[in-house]
Design a protein around this motif. Sequence first.
Motif, PDB file in Angstrom:
ATOM      1  N   ILE A 195     -54.886 -51.364  57.475  1.00  0.00           N
ATOM      2  CA  ILE A 195     -53.789 -50.580  58.023  1.00  0.00           C
ATOM      3  C   ILE A 195     -53.670 -49.246  57.302  1.00  0.00           C
ATOM      4  O   ILE A 195     -53.554 -48.176  57.922  1.00  0.00           O
ATOM      5  CB  ILE A 195     -52.473 -51.382  57.947  1.00  0.00           C
ATOM      6  N   GLY A 196     -53.683 -49.274  55.947  1.00  0.00           N
ATOM      7  CA  GLY A 196     -53.606 -48.026  55.192  1.00  0.00           C
ATOM      8  C   GLY A 196     -54.772 -47.121  55.464  1.00  0.00           C
ATOM      9  O   GLY A 196     -54.621 -45.895  55.568  1.00  0.00           O
ATOM     10  N   ARG A 197     -55.983 -47.696  55.611  1.00  0.00           N
ATOM     11  CA  ARG A 197     -57.168 -46.867  55.860  1.00  0.00           C
ATOM     12  C   ARG A 197     -57.093 -46.205  57.237  1.00  0.00           C
ATOM     13  O   ARG A 197     -57.437 -45.029  57.387  1.00  0.00           O
ATOM     14  CB  ARG A 197     -58.436 -47.732  55.765  1.00  0.00           C
ATOM     15  N   VAL A 198     -56.641 -46.956  58.247  1.00  0.00           N
ATOM     16  CA  VAL A 198     -56.566 -46.393  59.609  1.00  0.00           C
ATOM     17  C   VAL A 198     -55.510 -45.295  59.674  1.00  0.00           C
ATOM     18  O   VAL A 198     -55.719 -44.242  60.293  1.00  0.00           O
ATOM     19  CB  VAL A 198     -56.261 -47.508  60.629  1.00  0.00           C
ATOM     20  N   ILE A 199     -54.363 -45.496  59.015  1.00  0.00           N
ATOM     21  CA  ILE A 199     -53.331 -44.460  59.014  1.00  0.00           C
ATOM     22  C   ILE A 199     -53.812 -43.211  58.301  1.00  0.00           C
ATOM     23  O   ILE A 199     -53.557 -42.078  58.735  1.00  0.00           O
ATOM     24  CB  ILE A 199     -52.042 -45.002  58.356  1.00  0.00           C
ATOM     25  N   ALA A 200     -54.550 -43.402  57.198  1.00  0.00           N
ATOM     26  CA  ALA A 200     -55.035 -42.249  56.438  1.00  0.00           C
ATOM     27  C   ALA A 200     -56.103 -41.477  57.192  1.00  0.00           C
ATOM     28  O   ALA A 200     -56.132 -40.247  57.170  1.00  0.00           O
ATOM     29  CB  ALA A 200     -55.569 -42.707  55.076  1.00  0.00           C
ATOM     30  N   SER A 201     -57.004 -42.193  57.893  1.00  0.00           N
ATOM     31  CA  SER A 201     -58.138 -41.527  58.549  1.00  0.00           C
ATOM     32  C   SER A 201     -57.876 -41.212  60.012  1.00  0.00           C
ATOM     33  O   SER A 201     -58.499 -40.309  60.578  1.00  0.00           O
ATOM     34  CB  SER A 201     -59.388 -42.408  58.439  1.00  0.00           C
ATOM     35  N   GLY A 202     -56.985 -41.972  60.635  1.00  0.00           N
ATOM     36  CA  GLY A 202     -56.761 -41.808  62.063  1.00  0.00           C
ATOM     37  C   GLY A 202     -57.870 -42.384  62.913  1.00  0.00           C
ATOM     38  O   GLY A 202     -57.910 -42.161  64.115  1.00  0.00           O
ATOM     39  N   GLN A 203     -58.781 -43.175  62.309  1.00  0.00           N
ATOM     40  CA  GLN A 203     -59.910 -43.764  63.023  1.00  0.00           C
ATOM     41  C   GLN A 203     -59.732 -45.274  63.121  1.00  0.00           C
ATOM     42  O   GLN A 203     -59.213 -45.918  62.199  1.00  0.00           O
ATOM     43  CB  GLN A 203     -61.232 -43.454  62.299  1.00  0.00           C
ATOM     44  N   GLU A 204     -60.172 -45.843  64.231  1.00  0.00           N
ATOM     45  CA  GLU A 204     -60.071 -47.285  64.425  1.00  0.00           C
ATOM     46  C   GLU A 204     -61.004 -48.019  63.473  1.00  0.00           C
ATOM     47  O   GLU A 204     -61.987 -47.452  62.967  1.00  0.00           O
ATOM     48  CB  GLU A 204     -60.422 -47.636  65.877  1.00  0.00           C
ATOM     49  N   GLU A 205     -60.712 -49.307  63.264  1.00  0.00           N
ATOM     50  CA  GLU A 205     -61.544 -50.126  62.369  1.00  0.00           C
ATOM     51  C   GLU A 205     -61.786 -51.470  63.035  1.00  0.00           C
ATOM     52  O   GLU A 205     -60.851 -52.111  63.530  1.00  0.00           O
ATOM     53  CB  GLU A 205     -60.863 -50.308  61.018  1.00  0.00           C
ATOM     54  N   LEU A 206     -63.065 -51.891  63.058  1.00  0.00           N
ATOM     55  CA  LEU A 206     -63.472 -53.141  63.687  1.00  0.00           C
ATOM     56  C   LEU A 206     -64.165 -54.027  62.655  1.00  0.00           C
ATOM     57  O   LEU A 206     -65.048 -53.565  61.927  1.00  0.00           O
ATOM     58  CB  LEU A 206     -64.425 -52.860  64.851  1.00  0.00           C
ATOM     59  N   LYS A 207     -63.768 -55.292  62.574  1.00  0.00           N
ATOM     60  CA  LYS A 207     -64.453 -56.293  61.777  1.00  0.00           C
ATOM     61  C   LYS A 207     -64.737 -57.490  62.672  1.00  0.00           C
ATOM     62  O   LYS A 207     -63.821 -58.208  63.087  1.00  0.00           O
ATOM     63  CB  LYS A 207     -63.604 -56.729  60.578  1.00  0.00           C
ATOM     64  N   SER A 208     -66.012 -57.660  63.015  1.00  0.00           N
ATOM     65  CA  SER A 208     -66.370 -58.772  63.903  1.00  0.00           C
ATOM     66  C   SER A 208     -66.224 -60.114  63.213  1.00  0.00           C
ATOM     67  O   SER A 208     -65.995 -61.135  63.867  1.00  0.00           O
ATOM     68  CB  SER A 208     -67.811 -58.604  64.402  1.00  0.00           C
ATOM     69  N   GLU A 209     -66.359 -60.128  61.867  1.00  0.00           N
ATOM     70  CA  GLU A 209     -66.212 -61.378  61.109  1.00  0.00           C
ATOM     71  C   GLU A 209     -65.447 -61.078  59.828  1.00  0.00           C
ATOM     72  O   GLU A 209     -65.835 -60.206  59.042  1.00  0.00           O
ATOM     73  CB  GLU A 209     -67.581 -61.976  60.793  1.00  0.00           C
ATOM     74  N   VAL A 210     -64.373 -61.808  59.631  1.00  0.00           N
ATOM     75  CA  VAL A 210     -63.560 -61.666  58.412  1.00  0.00           C
ATOM     76  C   VAL A 210     -63.944 -62.796  57.467  1.00  0.00           C
ATOM     77  O   VAL A 210     -63.715 -63.976  57.751  1.00  0.00           O
ATOM     78  CB  VAL A 210     -62.062 -61.714  58.736  1.00  0.00           C
ATOM     79  N   THR A 211     -64.548 -62.418  56.329  1.00  0.00           N
ATOM     80  CA  THR A 211     -64.961 -63.414  55.338  1.00  0.00           C
ATOM     81  C   THR A 211     -63.833 -63.672  54.350  1.00  0.00           C
ATOM     82  O   THR A 211     -62.864 -62.912  54.258  1.00  0.00           O
ATOM     83  CB  THR A 211     -66.205 -62.920  54.587  1.00  0.00           C
ATOM     84  N   ASP A 212     -63.999 -64.769  53.574  1.00  0.00           N
ATOM     85  CA  ASP A 212     -62.997 -65.089  52.574  1.00  0.00           C
ATOM     86  C   ASP A 212     -62.945 -64.015  51.494  1.00  0.00           C
ATOM     87  O   ASP A 212     -61.868 -63.722  50.955  1.00  0.00           O
ATOM     88  CB  ASP A 212     -63.291 -66.453  51.950  1.00  0.00           C
TER      89      ASP A 212
ATOM     90  N   TYR B 255     -60.951 -58.835  63.619  1.00  0.00           N
ATOM     91  CA  TYR B 255     -59.809 -57.968  63.928  1.00  0.00           C
ATOM     92  C   TYR B 255     -60.278 -56.597  64.398  1.00  0.00           C
ATOM     93  O   TYR B 255     -61.404 -56.164  64.121  1.00  0.00           O
ATOM     94  CB  TYR B 255     -58.871 -57.820  62.729  1.00  0.00           C
ATOM     95  N   ILE B 256     -59.364 -55.924  65.127  1.00  0.00           N
ATOM     96  CA  ILE B 256     -59.497 -54.505  65.485  1.00  0.00           C
ATOM     97  C   ILE B 256     -58.180 -53.848  65.103  1.00  0.00           C
ATOM     98  O   ILE B 256     -57.114 -54.314  65.510  1.00  0.00           O
ATOM     99  CB  ILE B 256     -59.769 -54.293  66.981  1.00  0.00           C
ATOM    100  N   CYS B 257     -58.256 -52.790  64.323  1.00  0.00           N
ATOM    101  CA  CYS B 257     -57.049 -52.043  63.946  1.00  0.00           C
ATOM    102  C   CYS B 257     -57.138 -50.657  64.583  1.00  0.00           C
ATOM    103  O   CYS B 257     -58.078 -49.898  64.310  1.00  0.00           O
ATOM    104  CB  CYS B 257     -56.937 -51.933  62.426  1.00  0.00           C
ATOM    105  N   GLU B 258     -56.178 -50.345  65.472  1.00  0.00           N
ATOM    106  CA  GLU B 258     -56.179 -49.088  66.203  1.00  0.00           C
ATOM    107  C   GLU B 258     -54.996 -48.224  65.758  1.00  0.00           C
ATOM    108  O   GLU B 258     -53.882 -48.723  65.555  1.00  0.00           O
ATOM    109  CB  GLU B 258     -56.051 -49.341  67.710  1.00  0.00           C
ATOM    110  N   PRO B 259     -55.219 -46.895  65.616  1.00  0.00           N
ATOM    111  CA  PRO B 259     -54.097 -46.010  65.291  1.00  0.00           C
ATOM    112  C   PRO B 259     -53.208 -45.798  66.514  1.00  0.00           C
ATOM    113  O   PRO B 259     -53.694 -45.757  67.651  1.00  0.00           O
ATOM    114  CB  PRO B 259     -54.781 -44.720  64.869  1.00  0.00           C
ATOM    115  N   LEU B 260     -51.919 -45.671  66.292  1.00  0.00           N
ATOM    116  CA  LEU B 260     -50.973 -45.306  67.359  1.00  0.00           C
ATOM    117  C   LEU B 260     -50.716 -43.810  67.228  1.00  0.00           C
ATOM    118  O   LEU B 260     -49.900 -43.367  66.410  1.00  0.00           O
ATOM    119  CB  LEU B 260     -49.674 -46.096  67.215  1.00  0.00           C
ATOM    120  N   SER B 261     -51.443 -43.031  68.024  1.00  0.00           N
ATOM    121  CA  SER B 261     -51.409 -41.570  67.896  1.00  0.00           C
ATOM    122  C   SER B 261     -50.662 -40.965  69.058  1.00  0.00           C
ATOM    123  O   SER B 261     -50.851 -41.368  70.217  1.00  0.00           O
ATOM    124  CB  SER B 261     -52.836 -40.999  67.845  1.00  0.00           C
ATOM    125  N   VAL B 262     -49.811 -39.986  68.744  1.00  0.00           N
ATOM    126  CA  VAL B 262     -49.063 -39.228  69.751  1.00  0.00           C
ATOM    127  C   VAL B 262     -49.124 -37.760  69.361  1.00  0.00           C
ATOM    128  O   VAL B 262     -48.714 -37.395  68.251  1.00  0.00           O
ATOM    129  CB  VAL B 262     -47.597 -39.688  69.848  1.00  0.00           C
TER     130      VAL B 262
END
Length: 781
Positions: free
Chosen positions: A444-461, A485-492
């Motif tokens: 969440i912090g990385r997406v807000i800072a960069s404004g770019q979406e983030e995709l992880k097809s597999e979340v490891t321990d 997970y997919i984390c998308e920025p909410l941009s306006v």
Amino acid sequence: MVRLMRRLRGPWSLSTRLTLLVAILAVPVLLIISLSYFDQVRERRASEIDTATRSARNGASIVDGFLRDLENTTFAMAGVLAGSSRPYDQASFGAYLASLAKAYPELRAFFITDPNGKVLASASGEGIGIDLSTRPYLPRLKAGADRVWSGSITGLQSGDITVAFGRPIRAADGSVRGFVILAFYPERVLQTLRVDFPPDAQLALIDEGGRLLYASDRTEPSTTEIELIGAPGVREALQGHVVPVDGVATPLSSDRRYGALAPIARTGWVLAITRPLAALESELLTRLIADAAAVLGTLLVAALLAAYVANRLARPLRELSRSAVAIGRGERPVIPRVTGGAEVEQLSAAMRTMQAAVAHREDDLRLLASSSERLSGSLEYTETLRAAADVAVPDFADWCVVDMVEAGRITRAAVAHADPSKQTLAQRLHETYPPDVATSRGPIGRVIASGQEELKSEVTDGLVQQAARGPEELALYRELRPRSYICEPLSVGGQVRGTIMFLATESGRAYSEADLPLARELARRVAIGIENARLYYEVRQSVRTRDDFLSAVAHELKTPLTVISGTAQLLRRRLHDEELAANAPSLDRIMSAVGRMTAFIEELLELVRRQADPTLQLNRAPTDLTELVRRVTSELTELSRGQVVEIETEGDVTGEWDAVRLERAIANVLGNAFKYNSATGRVIVRIGIEESPQGRVAVCAVTDEGIGIPEADLPRIFERFARGANVAGRITGSGVGLTIVRQIVEQHGGTVSVASTVGRGSTFTIRLPLATVPAALTAAN
């Protein structure tokens, strides 16, 4: 020969059977084509009837326009004659009538008669002294009619069927000085007006009594009246209805025809336009035979080609066809793996791919449509945030988290989980461990800072351990078990206002690059929905703040104005006669300025009160609108600057209204009329009652002869602080007076409108229901 017989007795090939099948199918195809002919005839007939109906209406409009022009001309002529002091004789007005008759070559005669119907002047100079008192239209004119159309009558001189029109010449005192009479042949009117119709069209003009005035197939004027009141459609058309004619005999013909009978509203006449149906049916039959031959030939060629292809593809294609039909119905069948050549196998594989793509696209569109509906269901900020977390669960995500950036920190706005038993855990994680915008520990912090979406097809321990900030948070993550997970920025507007995170858990879903377009679109719609809710909240707060400020300013200004007014009055009482005479103008200006400021403050307070509570109760009581207008006019005498005020009334106009508030509205309209009127202009107030679909309403129209309002400003003239562009900077004003007028009138359940021309003045019309409008309806308005 023997070989041919053996082939006929032996088993037939698929091509032979298909050829025979085409021959058999040709019979029902021909039958279908034959049946379709009747459908085409009906459709074409309906189209032609519609065209004929429009033509009849257009022709009726043209005739109506000519008759209206005659009425206007005779009206102007009667006005000229009424104001003339010359005697009504041939010497005085013969040339004038001749000039008018020259402008209307359709007219047969143009007379001026005395009050008894004796001809005094004629356009042609003929007919002087003829007594028209026995003509059917003259008694109606003598009885007080303003205008009379005669319908079908026989001409005195020609003996032909003519039409006459009469109008009285009224003196200023209302007495009749004579009559204006004109007559014309109906066929000349239609010929001169050049009404354009097809060559085979038959025209008939019927008067209000059902008598024939004109028929296009007659070369000479009629000398006898023909009654058509009993003919098909005539009686209904005379009642004001457009009557289509479809395959029946017309008033003047026994053959089957189509067309329409259109009423001429001004005189109550009917214009009939019909065409023969036989020509239309013959044209369609010829065209249909050619079309049928072409269709059958094409069908035969296509059937032969299909028979050839069917030899190789029939069996596997039938299976694939059934699957395709099921897909078309919205089903999701299993596509069989058929054999029968490389082409068939490729088709089978393509259909499986298509089915998967269609199903996936349908799911995406259904999810997007559902999300839009849920996000638009409310503009409340909290409800919108909750809906934003719910839109993707469970169709796209098992767990969804919405975080917003407020004042430089991340606020966990909403969370949703597909498993109700895990909702509490997700909510606990949501409240106890909100993300930190200053760290890149989590996505969440990385997406807000960069404004770019983030995709992880597999979340490891290991990834979960890296994101957790302590054992308890790690335990919660492991219990919720995020897998992807997919984390998308909410941009306006190019700014990141937050994030939305889609997580897959128990469903086993694993996000990939193919899921990103849907995630982006969901995030875009969520961002728009949240932004709309936020803006709605801010607008409501701004409006409330503005109204509070205006109310406070208005109240604060009242105190110094009261002091100024009181001081001025005290000075006036204390000054001696000589001092008072010397200072009176200054004191008057002070009191006038205080009065204007006080009125402006009252308008602001009225506006704020109405904005804060549109349902303010009215103190209704029987109110005489005429008396109220006279009282307001008397009180505004100072503003009139000597202008002439004319009040025209039509009987008693009394209704259940709030007299105080209605006085305010009338005073604002009259004040504007005085303010923007020309120095020598009049102010005319017309008061009366008119009928409306909602019942009887009182009407108060205020007309001035002033500078008017530009057309571009008319749509917004009743809005707050709106003024005409031609008065800004020239004439002072608050711009809220007309807004208050509209509020008061609409609170009574009425309407206010304006018509204006720059340089010629404006007319403001207030309409108030005489009956009390229910409070709920008034509030809705």
